[in-house]
Enzyme design. Structure first.
Site, PDB file in Angstrom:
ATOM      1  N   LYS A 140       1.293  -1.434   0.297  1.00  0.00           N
ATOM      2  CA  LYS A 140      -0.357  -0.307   0.308  1.00  0.00           C
ATOM      3  C   LYS A 140       1.000   1.291   0.579  1.00  0.00           C
ATOM      4  O   LYS A 140       1.882   0.827   0.095  1.00  0.00           O
ATOM      5  CB  LYS A 140      -1.011  -0.192   1.361  1.00  0.00           C
ATOM      6  N   ASP A 147      -6.985   4.557  -5.262  1.00  0.00           N
ATOM      7  CA  ASP A 147      -7.816   4.400  -3.355  1.00  0.00           C
ATOM      8  C   ASP A 147      -8.039   5.534  -3.424  1.00  0.00           C
ATOM      9  O   ASP A 147      -7.869   6.713  -4.363  1.00  0.00           O
ATOM     10  CB  ASP A 147      -6.985   4.124  -2.773  1.00  0.00           C
TER      11      ASP A 147
END
Ligand code: NDP
Length: 446
Positions: free
Chosen positions: A128, A168
């Site tokens: 991430k 995201d």
């Protein structure tokens, strides 16, 4: 008596990372549900420091991101990429642009991503990244300046076979485009290094819809296997971003009436059912606030703050952000007769709320299973890029549906196997972990 291995690791994390509450919350939740698997072979796993290796990222990169605003002034934000685990495939996970981003949030998301990616059945590892940059209110040129400078450092660590970031919160098609442009220029190569790309340069049809649609495919299967039909049910949704919009769209296609949605300022209640086209225009096109919704639907209500969980509905779909459904909300949902909560956002339900919902018989589909449709379709985008072919919307959507139905059965079977029938939170963690565990053990200590 020597301490249990899982307890030992949770204690170590609390000592070492006491300043990373979101990461500790996520790791504790996962480790707790892995107890039965770990206890089967505790001595071997302890000898190989399996859990220590699992909770420590392969590497975490932080870097400076300077950018220039509309008045010519320079600003600096912090960029992150946490490459957590690549045992089963190249690192894969989104880039979050939001002022709340810090290392704890990126580590929690990267850790969760390991198991989510494994659950899809596709060969992708967990990572991430992102930045504390706030895209809200910025001009297009400011966003471009940020994205180009972000990639100026990130490019060193990524590649189509190494690490393939995606969107995201705050990173949509526009940001991916600017980042891809910078990567291509620096590396002189046109490769599938990012997913969520525009259709003109290697994106996949149905990627935009994938997380929201996938959430509903899994919800439909979970309800079906528990004796319910989704058609005719009502739902409350939070958020009005990518996940929420396409969750609402698919919910309506399946015959569910969606009563609410929200943004970070307030929420909308529309007793006639949310007008998804209006939300798309407000959010995707005009990048405006939900206060605008009343102009499209005068019979709706707009309220400041939070409140969607107060509205009576059969299904709750939290699709905004982490820790947005608290214990009081869980109590309200149960009192209102809610039968299922399916998490579109990552870790939207607090630990005590998860416990309460499960104890009160609410079916709970955890994020790492329920929202895995996004990353699964990103992996399908990678396949198409490797083949240099584009699949049709219907092909991708059909594959997505298969993947989501399989995920449901894998987590349901894993829960049953360890005597925790219908505990899908534990089932998802275990099913995701088993493959990573096998890969880590087979590859030896590294
Ligand atoms: P978007 O940025 O498109 O939308 C996020 C939505 O949540 C917006 O409506 C935003 O409101 C609201 N929101 C954000 N932060 C807060 C907050 N602190 N309080 C209240 N509301 C908030 O993001 P996505 O829809 O892409 O992502 C939503 C969630 O789903 C995240 O947890 C993300 O990690 C997860 N997810 C997303 C995937 C994807 O494919 N997009 C895949 C898997 C998970 P506002 O408009 O005011 O900013």
């Amino acid at each position: 008596m020597s301490k249990n291995y899982v307890d030992e690791i949770i204690e170590m994390l609390n000592d070492k990372y006491s300043n990373q509450p979101e990461f500790i919350q996520a790791a504790t939740e996962v480790l707790d549900s892995l107890r039965p698997v770990i206890e089967e072979n505790e001595d071997i796993y302890r000898r190989d420091a399996l859990l220590e290796r699992l909770v420590e990222p392969d590497r975490q990169i932080t870097f400076r991101v300077p950018w220039i605003d509309r008045n010519g002034n320079a600003h600096v934000n912090t960029g992150y990429r946490v490459q957590f685990n690549n045992s089963i495939g190249p690192y894969k996970g989104g880039l979050r642009l939001h002022p709340s981003v810090n290392i704890s949030i990126i580590k929690f998301l990267g850790f969760e991503q390991i198991f989510k990616n494994s659950l899809t059945g596709l060969p992708i590892g967990g990572a991430k990244g992102g930045s504390d940059f706030d895209p809200k209110g910025k001009t297009d040129r400011e966003i471009m300046s940020f994205c180009k400078n972000f990639m100026l450092e990130l490019y060193k660590y990524i590649g189509q076979d190494t690490d393939v970031p995606a969107g995201d919160i705050g990173t949509g098609a526009r940001e991916i485009g600017y980042m891809f442009g910078a990567y291509k220029r620096i590396r002189r190569t046109h490769e599938g290094v990012l997913t969520g790309k525009g259709l003109a340069y290697g994106g996949s049809l149905a990627r935009t819809e994938a997380t929201g649609y996938g959430l509903l495919y899994l919800t439909e299967e979970m309800l079906r296997c528990n004796g319910f039909n989704v058609a005719g049910k009502t739902a409350v949704v939070s958020g009005s971003g990518n996940v929420a919009i396409y969750a609402m769209e698919k919910a309506q296609q399946l015959g569910i009436k969606v009563l609410t949605c929200s943004d970070s300022n307030g929420w909308v209640y529309d007793p006639e059912g949310i007008d998804v086209a209006a939300v798309k225009e407000i959010k995707e096109k005009n990048r405006a606030r939900l206060t605008e919704y009343k102009k499209y639907r005068p019979g709706s209500e707009y309220h400041e703050g939070r409140g969607v969980w107060k509205i009576k509905a059969d299904i709750a779909l939290p699709c905004a952000t982490q820790n947005e459904l608290h214990i009081d909300d869980a109590k309200q949902l149960v009192a209102n007769g809610c039968i299922a909560v399916a998490e579109g956002a990552n870790m939207p339900t607090t630990a005590d709320a998860v416990k309460y919902l499960q104890e009160n018989g609410v079916l709970l589909a955890p994020a790492k299973a329920a929202n895995a449709g996004g990353v699964a379709t990103s992996a399908l985008e990678m396949s198409q890029n490797s083949e240099r072919l584009n699949w049709t919307f219907e092909e991708v959507d059909a594959k997505l549906k298969d993947i989501m139905v399989n995920i449901f059965h894998n987590m349901s079977d894993a829960a049953k196997k360890y005597g925790m029938e219908k505990n899908y939170v534990a089932g998802a963690n275990i099913a995701g972990f088993e493959k990573v565990l096998a890969a880590m053990m087979e590859q030896g200590v590294c």
